[in-house]
Design an enzyme around this catalytic site. Structure first.
Site, PDB file in Angstrom:
ATOM      1  N   ARG A 146      64.839 -47.299   6.152  1.00  0.00           N
ATOM      2  CA  ARG A 146      66.046 -47.238   7.108  1.00  0.00           C
ATOM      3  C   ARG A 146      67.223 -47.598   6.200  1.00  0.00           C
ATOM      4  NH1 ARG A 146      61.510 -49.636   9.308  1.00  0.00           N
ATOM      5  NH2 ARG A 146      60.873 -48.770  11.268  1.00  0.00           N
ATOM      6  N   LYS A 171      61.051 -53.994  10.386  1.00  0.00           N
ATOM      7  CA  LYS A 171      60.794 -53.644  11.938  1.00  0.00           C
ATOM      8  C   LYS A 171      59.519 -54.595  11.984  1.00  0.00           C
ATOM      9  CE  LYS A 171      62.185 -50.793  15.544  1.00  0.00           C
ATOM     10  NZ  LYS A 171      62.394 -49.142  15.919  1.00  0.00           N
ATOM     11  N   HIS A 277      69.855 -41.653   9.400  1.00  0.00           N
ATOM     12  CA  HIS A 277      68.178 -41.871   9.547  1.00  0.00           C
ATOM     13  C   HIS A 277      67.614 -40.417   9.474  1.00  0.00           C
ATOM     14  CE1 HIS A 277      65.381 -44.604  11.194  1.00  0.00           C
ATOM     15  NE2 HIS A 277      65.023 -43.950  12.031  1.00  0.00           N
ATOM     16  N   ARG A 280      65.205 -40.461   6.612  1.00  0.00           N
ATOM     17  CA  ARG A 280      63.941 -41.183   6.763  1.00  0.00           C
ATOM     18  C   ARG A 280      62.735 -40.132   7.665  1.00  0.00           C
ATOM     19  NH1 ARG A 280      61.008 -46.263   7.627  1.00  0.00           N
ATOM     20  NH2 ARG A 280      59.936 -46.348   9.687  1.00  0.00           N
ATOM     21  N   HIS A 303      54.976 -48.017  10.207  1.00  0.00           N
ATOM     22  CA  HIS A 303      54.585 -48.079  11.518  1.00  0.00           C
ATOM     23  C   HIS A 303      53.565 -48.502  11.916  1.00  0.00           C
ATOM     24  CE1 HIS A 303      57.073 -43.805  12.033  1.00  0.00           C
ATOM     25  NE2 HIS A 303      57.860 -44.833  12.034  1.00  0.00           N
ATOM     26  N   TYR A 312      55.854 -36.642  13.830  1.00  0.00           N
ATOM     27  CA  TYR A 312      56.504 -35.796  12.659  1.00  0.00           C
ATOM     28  C   TYR A 312      55.474 -34.527  12.835  1.00  0.00           C
ATOM     29  CZ  TYR A 312      59.408 -39.557  11.702  1.00  0.00           C
ATOM     30  OH  TYR A 312      60.311 -40.750  11.772  1.00  0.00           O
TER      31      TYR A 312
END
Length: 329
Positions: A146, A171, A277, A280, A303, A312
């Site tokens: 990010r 995150k 973004h 990414r 994630h 994706y």
């Protein structure tokens, strides 16, 4: 009872948001989470006409969350973030058990498949950039970072021997490791050399401090001046931090986003929502296209749930599967 935005209340106790910030820092939450939690708590209080949360409960929390979903049309993840912020306030600061909040209206905002660049487009955009924005953008695409993660990289987070980067307090408040692309190792080393020279100049001029996470500045008095803690991509100017100390922060986000937008326009890519973004998203998509395991991609992206990474697969669905359009048959 009204919530007052003062440094202390009438009993000499720190104001509510300051209590939240102090407790978050003691629990080692990131600066970004601190800002997010305090923002949501403030919005919750303002929504109820500055009534102190001590006087509010389940019904008021439900009304605020439903307002976000129905009136503000926020995403499910945004609504959940607001809920977690408010629950933190009640559990950790007010020590009040409010139990389960039911009958919350969940957002019905449709999920969109993210925009991605082709490999040629990603390289073309990067090749039409220069300086630090180019190197930072190379990390977005080459490491799946990010933008905020790339900007917060510190010298000590770069491991040339194992050829990876350590992303701290990403995150979800967790550290992770990701790839350090071979093609930019030389550029990264040159940037570290430049950073070393700049840091020595700062020290000579009576500065040299950087922003430290959590309460490390209090625990380790000289850590803020250590080279390893310095941001890899420094801000151009030395500015005061929250306490008034003059520090060199990281490179500004807007400078990178403007450079990316300009390069996208120059290349002639007609993808209106393309942004920093998008690199990414492209990192993940191109790895999956190259048949890398989805669990590996999940770990590199950081994630928590593989279902997030699965989005994706929708982008590359049927690609390379031998499916031919009826028009071409």
């Amino acid at each position: 009872m009204q919530y007052k935005n003062q440094s202390q209340n009438g009993h000499g106790k720190p104001k509510l948001l300051d209590q939240v910030k102090t407790h978050l820092r003691s629990l080692h939450y990131s600066k970004r989470t601190e800002e997010s939690y305090t923002n949501w708590i403030k919005r919750f209080i303002l929504f109820h006409n500055k009534t102190h949360p001590e006087k509010l409960g389940k019904d008021e929390i439900r009304n605020f969350l439903n307002h976000l979903a129905v009136d503000k049309n926020v995403s499910a993840s945004t609504q959940n973030q607001a809920l977690q912020s408010i629950l933190f306030l009640y559990k950790e600061i007010l020590h009040k058990d409010i139990g389960w909040v039911d009958d919350i209206k969940r957002p019905t905002k449709p999920k969109h498949i993210p925009v991605v660049f082709t490999k040629a487009e990603a390289h073309a955009v990067i090749n039409n950039m220069s300086g630090l924005p180019k190197l930072i953008t190379s990390l977005l695409y080459g490491s799946g970072l990010r933008l905020s993660e790339a900007l917060r990289l510190r010298i000590k987070d770069i491991d040339f021997e194992y050829q990876h980067l350590i992303i701290r307090d990403a995150k979800g408040e967790k550290d992770r490791t990701t790839l350090l692309p071979s093609s930019i190792i030389k550029d990264i080393k040159e940037q570290i050399d430049k950073r070393f020279i700049l840091h020595n100049q700062d020290i000579k001029n009576g500065f040299g401090d950087t922003v430290l996470p959590y309460a490390l500045a209090e625990k380790y008095k000289n850590a803020s001046k250590e080279f390893g803690w310095q941001y890899l991509f420094p801000a151009e100017r030395i500015i005061p931090d929250e306490k008034g100390y003059r520090v060199r922060h990281h490179f500004h986000e807007s400078t990178v986003t403007k450079a990316i937008k300009a390069a996208i326009k120059k290349v002639g890519i007609e993808k209106p929502t393309a942004s920093a973004h998008t690199f990414r998203h492209s990192f993940a998509t191109h790895l999956l296209q190259s048949n890398y395991d989805i669990r590996t991609v999940q770990e590199l992206l950081g994630h928590k749930d593989v279902r997030v990474t699965m989005i994706y697969t929708h982008i590359i669905k049927n690609l390379g599967k031998g499916v031919k359009s009826p028009l071409d048959m």
